[in-house]
Scaffold this motif. Structure first.
Motif, mmCIF file in Angstrom:
data_model
loop_
_atom_site.group_PDB
_atom_site.id
_atom_site.type_symbol
_atom_site.label_atom_id
_atom_site.label_comp_id
_atom_site.label_asym_id
_atom_site.label_seq_id
_atom_site.Cartn_x
_atom_site.Cartn_y
_atom_site.Cartn_z
ATOM 1 N N LYS A 1 63.249 30.047 19.078
ATOM 2 C CA LYS A 1 61.981 30.167 19.607
ATOM 3 C C LYS A 1 61.825 29.345 20.763
ATOM 4 C CE LYS A 1 58.552 31.420 16.269
ATOM 5 N NZ LYS A 1 57.161 31.505 16.042
ATOM 6 N N ALA A 2 62.849 29.547 21.742
ATOM 7 C CA ALA A 2 62.890 28.859 22.933
ATOM 8 C C ALA A 2 62.829 29.752 24.223
ATOM 9 C CB ALA A 2 64.438 28.355 23.239
ATOM 10 N N PHE A 3 61.725 29.612 24.756
ATOM 11 C CA PHE A 3 61.293 30.382 25.673
ATOM 12 C C PHE A 3 60.526 29.502 26.960
ATOM 13 C CE2 PHE A 3 57.402 30.465 23.448
ATOM 14 C CZ PHE A 3 57.981 31.276 22.049
ATOM 15 N N ASP A 4 60.520 30.156 28.166
ATOM 16 C CA ASP A 4 59.612 29.311 29.116
ATOM 17 C C ASP A 4 58.212 30.198 29.260
ATOM 18 O OD1 ASP A 4 61.645 27.542 29.798
ATOM 19 O OD2 ASP A 4 62.609 29.232 31.223
ATOM 20 N N ILE A 5 57.366 29.598 29.469
ATOM 21 C CA ILE A 5 55.974 30.093 29.542
ATOM 22 C C ILE A 5 55.411 29.891 31.008
ATOM 23 C CG2 ILE A 5 53.608 30.077 28.720
ATOM 24 C CD1 ILE A 5 54.912 28.855 26.096
ATOM 25 N N THR A 6 54.976 30.849 31.547
ATOM 26 C CA THR A 6 54.219 30.789 32.862
ATOM 27 C C THR A 6 52.821 31.166 32.554
ATOM 28 O OG1 THR A 6 54.704 33.127 33.441
ATOM 29 C CG2 THR A 6 56.208 31.289 34.202
ATOM 30 N N PHE A 7 51.983 30.569 33.407
ATOM 31 C CA PHE A 7 50.285 30.883 33.452
ATOM 32 C C PHE A 7 49.862 31.221 34.651
ATOM 33 C CE2 PHE A 7 51.118 27.381 30.296
ATOM 34 C CZ PHE A 7 50.641 28.061 29.198
ATOM 35 N N ASN A 8 48.864 32.209 34.910
ATOM 36 C CA ASN A 8 48.396 32.504 35.999
ATOM 37 C C ASN A 8 47.010 32.842 35.936
ATOM 38 O OD1 ASN A 8 48.100 32.961 38.992
ATOM 39 N ND2 ASN A 8 48.618 35.165 38.657
ATOM 40 N N SER A 9 45.985 32.375 36.808
ATOM 41 C CA SER A 9 44.368 32.627 36.639
ATOM 42 C C SER A 9 44.093 32.967 37.979
ATOM 43 C CB SER A 9 43.598 31.437 35.857
ATOM 44 O OG SER A 9 43.644 30.453 36.784
ATOM 45 N N ASN A 10 42.962 33.812 38.085
ATOM 46 C CA ASN A 10 42.460 34.228 39.093
ATOM 47 C C ASN A 10 40.791 34.355 38.616
ATOM 48 O OD1 ASN A 10 41.601 34.969 41.499
ATOM 49 N ND2 ASN A 10 41.999 37.146 41.411
ATOM 50 N N THR A 11 40.092 33.343 39.398
ATOM 51 C CA THR A 11 38.741 33.164 39.330
ATOM 52 C C THR A 11 37.762 33.792 40.458
ATOM 53 O OG1 THR A 11 39.001 31.337 37.855
ATOM 54 C CG2 THR A 11 36.882 31.572 38.618
ATOM 55 N N SER A 12 36.958 34.635 39.914
ATOM 56 C CA SER A 12 35.997 35.369 41.106
ATOM 57 C C SER A 12 34.378 34.910 40.422
ATOM 58 C CB SER A 12 36.146 36.682 41.030
ATOM 59 O OG SER A 12 37.411 36.985 41.379
ATOM 60 N N LEU A 13 33.477 34.530 41.561
ATOM 61 C CA LEU A 13 32.223 34.151 41.282
ATOM 62 C C LEU A 13 31.130 34.889 41.944
ATOM 63 C CD1 LEU A 13 32.446 30.447 42.035
ATOM 64 C CD2 LEU A 13 32.512 31.626 39.890
ATOM 65 N N SER A 14 30.198 35.429 41.456
ATOM 66 C CA SER A 14 29.142 36.075 42.056
ATOM 67 C C SER A 14 27.785 35.279 41.759
ATOM 68 C CB SER A 14 28.934 37.443 41.701
ATOM 69 O OG SER A 14 27.913 38.104 42.302
ATOM 70 N N LEU A 15 27.272 34.805 42.849
ATOM 71 C CA LEU A 15 25.831 34.177 42.873
ATOM 72 C C LEU A 15 24.614 35.096 43.138
ATOM 73 C CD1 LEU A 15 26.640 30.918 44.597
ATOM 74 C CD2 LEU A 15 26.814 31.397 42.078
ATOM 75 N N GLU A 16 25.001 36.493 43.317
ATOM 76 C CA GLU A 16 23.944 37.416 43.545
ATOM 77 C C GLU A 16 23.736 37.941 42.359
ATOM 78 O OE1 GLU A 16 25.418 40.079 46.725
ATOM 79 O OE2 GLU A 16 25.684 38.229 48.195
ATOM 80 N N ASP A 17 22.673 38.836 42.262
ATOM 81 C CA ASP A 17 21.929 39.216 41.111
ATOM 82 C C ASP A 17 22.061 38.628 39.659
ATOM 83 O OD1 ASP A 17 21.069 41.460 39.714
ATOM 84 O OD2 ASP A 17 23.023 42.727 39.610
ATOM 85 N N LYS A 18 23.158 39.070 38.913
ATOM 86 C CA LYS A 18 23.505 37.977 37.732
ATOM 87 C C LYS A 18 24.505 37.140 38.247
ATOM 88 C CE LYS A 18 22.408 41.688 34.621
ATOM 89 N NZ LYS A 18 22.823 42.661 33.421
ATOM 90 N N GLU A 19 24.290 36.066 37.949
ATOM 91 C CA GLU A 19 25.293 34.817 38.093
ATOM 92 C C GLU A 19 26.463 35.029 37.025
ATOM 93 O OE1 GLU A 19 22.768 31.465 37.709
ATOM 94 O OE2 GLU A 19 22.397 31.475 39.961
ATOM 95 N N PHE A 20 27.661 35.416 37.580
ATOM 96 C CA PHE A 20 28.730 35.790 36.755
ATOM 97 C C PHE A 20 30.219 35.061 37.280
ATOM 98 C CE2 PHE A 20 29.930 39.125 39.320
ATOM 99 C CZ PHE A 20 31.421 39.176 39.323
ATOM 100 N N CYS A 21 30.773 34.866 36.260
ATOM 101 C CA CYS A 21 32.190 34.367 36.700
ATOM 102 C C CYS A 21 33.202 35.146 35.664
ATOM 103 C CB CYS A 21 32.309 32.810 36.184
ATOM 104 S SG CYS A 21 33.831 32.131 36.618
ATOM 105 N N LYS A 22 34.032 35.770 36.681
ATOM 106 C CA LYS A 22 35.236 36.349 36.036
ATOM 107 C C LYS A 22 36.634 35.817 36.081
ATOM 108 C CE LYS A 22 37.557 40.797 35.936
ATOM 109 N NZ LYS A 22 38.060 41.983 36.560
ATOM 110 N N ILE A 23 37.182 35.621 34.895
ATOM 111 C CA ILE A 23 38.406 34.737 34.887
ATOM 112 C C ILE A 23 39.474 35.974 34.339
ATOM 113 C CG2 ILE A 23 39.941 32.922 34.209
ATOM 114 C CD1 ILE A 23 37.418 31.393 34.048
ATOM 115 N N ASP A 24 40.531 36.291 35.153
ATOM 116 C CA ASP A 24 41.621 36.788 34.766
ATOM 117 C C ASP A 24 42.910 35.933 34.650
ATOM 118 O OD1 ASP A 24 40.116 39.260 35.606
ATOM 119 O OD2 ASP A 24 40.867 39.002 37.721
#
Length: 155
Positions: free
Chosen positions: A34-57
């Motif tokens: 069970k030996a593996f390397d793990i990588t993480f990546n995230s991309n966060t987008s915000l919108s303050l117009e209309d509905k206040e939302f946050c999307k995280i990929d």
């Protein structure tokens, strides 16, 4: 700085957009070590117009650890999109000195959201890897602050 009010954070959707496990050789070595390397990546987008939302990929990748690279060949990746509605998102906006239209998101909210994303992804990946050559991976405990990348959108 605004206070986090958990009841004002709503999970709108969670969608697994990619779940891929590939193995061409060395299955028994991977199961044993069970030996593996793990990588993480995230991309966060915000919108303050209309509905206040946050999307995280959020993306997690797995490759053989250095000591197994010549003996096994596998890869895995999982991409999961999270959409949050945050009732008081405007309160977490921090102006950038000298930048007229730019802003940052207060780190307290960002870390809170990333904690939700990471812990939920841990459960999804654990379930999705059950019965595969990766055999029920439980992601390590990490500091969610290390995963933050934020971009403004006009959606």
């Amino acid at each position: 700085m605004a206070n986090i009010i958990p009841e004002q954070i709503h999970i709108v959707s969670i969608q697994v957009t990619n779940a891929n496990v590939s193995m061409t050789k060395g299955n028994e070595l991977l199961e044993k070590n069970k030996a593996f390397d793990i990588t993480f990546n995230s991309n966060t987008s915000l919108s303050l117009e209309d509905k206040e939302f946050c999307k995280i990929d959020f993306t997690v990748g797995f490759l053989p650890a250095e000591q197994l690279k010549d003996q096994t060949d596998f890869s895995a990746s999982f991409s999961i999109d999270f959409v949050f509605s945050i009732e008081n998102l405007e309160n977490f906006k921090v102006q950038v000195p000298g930048v007229e239209h730019g802003f940052l998101l207060d780190s307290t909210l960002g870390i809170t959201l990333m904690g939700i994303v990471y812990s939920t992804a841990r459960g999804i990946i654990l379930t999705r890897t059950a019965g595969t050559v990766l055999d029920s991976i439980l992601l390590p405990v990490i500091n969610p602050a290390n995963l933050l990348v934020i971009q403004e959108t006009n959606k």
